[in-house]
Write an enzyme that holds these catalytic residues in place. Structure first.
Site, mmCIF file in Angstrom:
data_model
loop_
_atom_site.group_PDB
_atom_site.id
_atom_site.type_symbol
_atom_site.label_atom_id
_atom_site.label_comp_id
_atom_site.label_asym_id
_atom_site.label_seq_id
_atom_site.Cartn_x
_atom_site.Cartn_y
_atom_site.Cartn_z
ATOM 1 N N CYS B 111 12.368 -20.945 35.735
ATOM 2 C CA CYS B 111 12.507 -19.982 34.643
ATOM 3 C C CYS B 111 11.925 -20.672 33.428
ATOM 4 O O CYS B 111 12.577 -21.535 32.839
ATOM 5 C CB CYS B 111 13.969 -19.606 34.414
ATOM 6 S SG CYS B 111 14.201 -18.613 32.930
ATOM 7 N N CYS B 114 14.079 -19.722 30.034
ATOM 8 C CA CYS B 114 15.462 -20.145 29.757
ATOM 9 C C CYS B 114 16.007 -20.887 30.956
ATOM 10 O O CYS B 114 15.558 -22.004 31.244
ATOM 11 C CB CYS B 114 16.346 -18.984 29.316
ATOM 12 S SG CYS B 114 16.327 -17.520 30.365
ATOM 13 N N SER B 115 16.953 -20.283 31.687
ATOM 14 C CA SER B 115 17.571 -21.034 32.783
ATOM 15 C C SER B 115 17.978 -20.107 33.909
ATOM 16 O O SER B 115 18.928 -20.397 34.626
ATOM 17 C CB SER B 115 18.799 -21.777 32.263
ATOM 18 O OG SER B 115 19.688 -20.853 31.673
ATOM 19 N N CYS B 116 17.273 -18.988 34.081
ATOM 20 C CA CYS B 116 17.654 -18.018 35.106
ATOM 21 C C CYS B 116 17.704 -18.685 36.477
ATOM 22 O O CYS B 116 16.758 -19.368 36.879
ATOM 23 C CB CYS B 116 16.673 -16.851 35.097
ATOM 24 S SG CYS B 116 16.725 -15.950 33.534
#
Lengths: 219, 210
Positions: B111, B114-116
């Site tokens: 991702c 972000c941090s998906c």
């Protein structure tokens, strides 16, 4: 926005350095940061898109110097103040000074299992038929909005192929700013590395994004 | 401040952490006094992600796909439903997609924004997944990234990187290792590592566990 979060293809961040047998948390405060963030999310006062936008609005020097859960805490403080749950003075001092807004709900321990299990599905019906079909050649638009977007910079104005039609999903560019969910079709679009990274790109590499319909135009 | 504090690669030094400890403690106290949060709920959230949700969920999904062709087809067609049938649902797993490694193509998930990450099958993401080094390089230099995980693929093998930019969460189904014909699902699941389900690793051989 062209914020510090949009990292694809940037250089100079060094090695990945995986940690062997990494624990879920590296400090007690990280546990509380996760719990506070999810608890405040349960207020129902903002969406996941608005919370992502809060984090990406942290000035670049601060964002890049912060550990991950520090980014979360800076983001949640921004949202608490914006939505009237805490004042800047309260956040700075840690002292309860005024009542502030009451949330729609407060997450209690007995609600946690059900809330986590339910999650927050973002698929929605879309009234129109999909504009693109599998196999269509498309180009991503050269969008540089000041607000939230989920079209990464490295994948703007690039030609690719629609590989899948994923369904209708809440449109983050609107939903992050209180303009409603306005769901759109989402497509998986695949690009060659040569298209994205140009000369010298790895010929065996392909990269895909999941893009909302308004990010794309037909080629 | 000592020179130590200027080391920008080190976000984990003690003073920084104790600053955050104080800041987060103050925030939790403030929100509790205002009646906005229940510290018990935070305990319950932490307990969930420390003890109940983790990569063993995903490993069981992969092992079942290896062992059961019908399940594998279902997982390919409708990962959300197939994974739900095993009881793994919930936050950050609402919309799942499984991508299968083949002899020709290796899949890697990132991702960049972000941090998906698919919490419901892999638990909370490791620090490196959320950090700039991985997010910046996975899309431009995946072979270099893989080398840092000790994974060297044949030069002819294609790499497919999936940037998780929407609400779909990806699970890589690694190739089933050789010499595992006789193994039951439970034993197969032991060969499936978290990294192999992100694409930064491969499934283990049975010898690796001996």
């Amino acid at each position: 926005m062209n914020g510090p979060h949009d990292l694809g293809g940037q250089m100079g961040f060094g090695l990945v350095a995986p940690e062997k047998d990494e624990p879920y948390f590296h400090a007690e405060w990280e546990k509380r940061a996760l719990g506070i963030t999810l608890s405040c999310g349960a207020f129902g006062a903002w969406t996941i898109d608005e919370s992502r936008h809060a984090r990406e609005s942290i000035p670049p020097a601060n964002y890049l110097a912060a550990s991950y859960y520090e980014i979360w805490i800076r983001g949640i403080e921004m949202l608490l103040e914006r939505h009237g749950f805490a004042t800047g003075q309260e956040l700075a001092t840690g002292r309860h000074l005024e009542q502030g807004h009451a949330p729609k709900r407060v997450l209690k321990s007995e609600m946690v299992d059900a809330v986590l299990a339910r999650g927050g599905p973002c698929d929605r019906p879309v009234a129109t038929v999909p504009k693109f079909a599998i196999g269509d050649r498309v180009r991503t638009k050269n969008l540089n909005p000041a607000g939230h977007t989920r079209l990464p910079r490295y994948a703007r104005a690039k030609a690719g192929v629609v590989e899948a039609v994923q369904g209708g999903f809440v449109f983050p560019d609107d939903n992050a700013h209180g303009r409603g969910e306005n769901p759109q079709w989402v497509y998986t679009v695949i690009f060659t590395a040569a298209e994205i990274w140009g000369e010298g790109a790895d010929p065996t590499l392909t990269v895909s994004i999941d893009g909302w319909e308004s990010y794309l135009e037909r080629l | 401040m000592s020179g130590h504090h200027h080391d920008h690669d080190d976000h984990h030094h003690d003073n920084h952490y104790s600053d955050m400890q104080a800041r987060v403690k103050a925030l939790e106290t403030l929100l509790t006094e205002k009646g906005l949060i229940d510290p018990g709920a935070i305990d319950a959230i932490v307990e969930t992600y420390e003890t109940k949700v983790g990569p063993r969920n995903g490993a069981r999904v992969v092992a079942k796909a290896w062992a059961d062709q019908n399940f594998a087809e279902w997982l390919k067609r409708d990962a959300t439903a197939a994974i739900t049938s095993l009881g793994y649902t919930g936050r950050q797993g609402e919309h799942m997609r499984a991508v299968f490694n083949t002899p020709e193509t290796h899949n890697l998930v990132v991702c960049t924004l972000c941090s998906c990450y698919p919490w419901s099958v892999l638990g909370l993401p490791p620090v490196w997944y959320k950090a700039p080094a991985y997010r910046s390089r996975a899309v431009i230099d995946p072979r270099g990234v893989l080398a840092e995980f000790g994974v060297t693929l044949p030069e002819t093998m294609g790499i497919r990187v999936w940037d998780s930019t929407a609400e779909l969460r990806y699970l890589v189904v690694p190739q089933r290792p050789a010499d595992t014909e006789g193994l039951a699902e439970e034993a197969l699941a032991n060969l499936v590592t978290r990294d192999s389900m992100i694409g930064t690793g491969l499934a283990l051989s049975p010898e690796a566990l001996r």
